[in-house]
Each structure stands twice: as C-alpha cells, then as structure tokens.
Design an enzyme around this catalytic site. Structure first.
Site, PDB file in Angstrom:
ATOM      1  CG  ASP A  11      -1.982  -1.091   1.126  1.00 39.60           C
ATOM      2  OD1 ASP A  11      -2.709  -1.122   0.116  1.00 39.60           O
ATOM      3  OD2 ASP A  11      -2.069  -1.917   2.053  1.00 39.60           O
ATOM      4  CE  LYS A  62     -11.538  -7.079  -1.803  1.00 35.36           C
ATOM      5  NZ  LYS A  62     -10.230  -6.382  -1.962  1.00 35.36           N
ATOM      6  CG  ASP A  65     -18.873  -6.402 -15.211  1.00 30.68           C
ATOM      7  OD1 ASP A  65     -19.956  -6.523 -15.817  1.00 30.68           O
ATOM      8  OD2 ASP A  65     -18.187  -5.367 -15.239  1.00 30.68           O
ATOM      9  CB  ILE A  66     -21.982  -9.733 -17.366  1.00 26.30           C
ATOM     10  CG1 ILE A  66     -20.948  -9.153 -18.339  1.00 26.30           C
ATOM     11  CG2 ILE A  66     -23.079  -8.720 -17.063  1.00 26.30           C
ATOM     12  CD1 ILE A  66     -21.528  -8.830 -19.710  1.00 26.30           C
ATOM     13  N   PRO A  67     -20.694 -12.562 -16.501  1.00 24.14           N
ATOM     14  CG  PRO A  67     -21.929 -14.537 -16.171  1.00 24.14           C
ATOM     15  CD  PRO A  67     -22.090 -13.053 -16.365  1.00 24.14           C
ATOM     16  CG  ASN A  68     -19.434 -13.681 -21.981  1.00 26.04           C
ATOM     17  OD1 ASN A  68     -19.142 -14.835 -21.682  1.00 26.04           O
ATOM     18  ND2 ASN A  68     -20.328 -13.395 -22.920  1.00 26.04           N
ATOM     19  CB  THR A  69     -17.167  -8.523 -18.185  1.00 29.10           C
ATOM     20  OG1 THR A  69     -18.000  -8.027 -19.241  1.00 29.10           O
ATOM     21  CG2 THR A  69     -16.192  -7.439 -17.763  1.00 29.10           C
ATOM     22  CD  GLN A 190      -7.481  -5.441   9.440  1.00 29.10           C
ATOM     23  OE1 GLN A 190      -8.472  -6.072   9.757  1.00 29.10           O
ATOM     24  NE2 GLN A 190      -7.215  -5.101   8.198  1.00 29.10           N
ATOM     25  NE  ARG A 211      -1.776  -0.249   8.056  1.00 27.04           N
ATOM     26  CZ  ARG A 211      -2.971   0.310   8.215  1.00 27.04           C
ATOM     27  NH1 ARG A 211      -3.069   1.618   8.334  1.00 27.04           N
ATOM     28  NH2 ARG A 211      -4.063  -0.427   8.262  1.00 27.04           N
TER      29      ARG A 211
END
EC number: 4.1.1.23
Length: 231
Positions: A11, A62, A65-69, A190, A211
């Site tokens: 990060d 992560k 989206d639609i399956p093809n994408t 956390q 970190r």
C-alpha cells in the site's frame, strides 16, 4: 516446492517507494498483494516488475461483473503471470464457473482463483439493507460453499471463520486471511486480530500482512521472524 505463507499487502502512493521496499525482502519468504489503488496508479507494468523480481503476486481486484467480462478479466490476469486473482462470490455461480473455465487453458500455470464472500466492513444492518436476511457469518458460509461448488480454489475469510470453513470445505480449499498481526505489533485499523501462528493453527493457508512488515525498519528480519513462528 517453496510455498511462502505470508502475502505482503503493498500500500504505497509512489511506485518507487514500493519497489524500494520490495528490494529489501526475498521472494522465498513472501508473496505480494497488489490491490485496486496501486493497480489503478501503476497498472499492469508494475505487476510485471514485481514478477520480474521473482515474486508471486496476488492481484486483489475483486472482479464482479457479467460472466463474460469477468472471464476475460481473469484471463488477462493469467496473461500477466499472477499467482492468485479474486472475484466477488456475490457475482453468482455462473460468473465464478465461467471465470474458472477461462483458466483451463493455462494448465499448471493458471493462477489460483479465489472469491471474496462478505466484506469485513459489512454488518447485519448492511446485509439487511441489501435484502439479505442472514447474519454475516451465515452469508459467509453460504457464499463459501457456493464458491467451492463453482470450482474455485478458495476464499478470502476472517481468521475467526477459518476453522469452521476448513472443516466444512476440506483441506484443499484455500483460506486467505487479512487482519493478521505479528505478536506485539500495533493493531492499526483491524479490530479483531490473530497472530500468524494462531491463524495457521485454525486452518488459514495464506496470511495477508501489511504495515507490520511494510513499515518495519528491517522488513526482511520481520518476515523471517514471522516465518519462524509458522514453520
């Protein structure tokens, strides 16, 4: 085969800072996680720089989206040579199955494909706001089972969920866990933490740590100390 259990969450706001850090650690001791912010700033070439230094990369984008994408997106990740890539389990079985099938042609070179179940920031009221009448724990369990049924390799989960998920889903189903803090380190943002050894003991396969390693004066030493507690 070398199989580092620690995945360092990168990060950094500046690419050079990230690369300077990476030069202080060894690929035999850790893998690296690249998330949305760094990937948006620095792009695929940054991932190639990391793999070029010998590191396995978890591309934490992560996809949802639609399956093809999503299938095309995980194919692009495989072409980058990443070790692991993830999708949102809430995208459904069709999306996850198609994504996994898209990696078939890569054989043993295919990245691990894992799913995110319920974001750690989401509580009971958040789920109810989406029309989901389950507790977060129930929804995690439901989506983790759906992930396995869809043929994926594992899920991102809390260490507190790991023991039950490992018992339900089997030894080969990988559990990847953030919120891990070496004994004695600051908790940062956390709230519920486990040490690396505690997490491994309850069934976690890969530990995402940020970190406590990236801010350390001697990150390689910290890595070696962590690895010494879990081997």
């Amino acid at each position: 085969m070398n199989d580092p259990k620690v995945v360092v969450a990168l990060d950094f706001d500046r690419k050079q800072d990230a690369l300077s850090f990476v030069d202080k650690i060894q690929p035999t001791d850790a893998r690296l996680k690249v998330g949305k912010e760094m990937f948006t700033y620095f792009g695929p070439e940054f991932v190639k720089q990391l793999t070029g230094k010998g590191f396995d990369v978890f591309l934490d984008l992560k996809f949802h989206d639609i399956p093809n994408t999503v299938a095309k997106a995980v194919t692009a990740a495989a072409d980058l040579g990443v070790w692991m890539v993830n999708v949102h389990a809430s995208g459904g079985s069709q999306m996850m199955t198609k994504a996994k099938q898209a990696l078939d042609n890569y054989g043993n070179d295919a990245p691990l494909l894992i799913a995110v179940t319920v974001l750690t920031s989401m509580g009971q009221e958040d789920l109810h706001g989406l029309g989901i009448n389950k507790t977060p724990a129930e929804q995690v369990n439901f989506l983790a089972n759906l992930t396995k049924q869809s043929g994926l390799d594992g899920v991102v989960c809390s260490a507190w969920e790991a023991e039950q998920l490992k018992a339900d889903l089997g030894k080969e189903f990988k559990l990847i866990t953030p919120g891990i803090r070496p004994a004695g380190s600051a908790q940062d943002d956390q709230q519920r933490i486990m040490t690396p050894k505690q997490a491994i003991d309850v069934g976690v396969d890969y530990l995402v740590i940020g970190r406590p390693i990236t801010k350390a004066v001697d990150p390689q030493l910290v890595l070696q100390q962590i690895n010494g507690t879990i081997r």
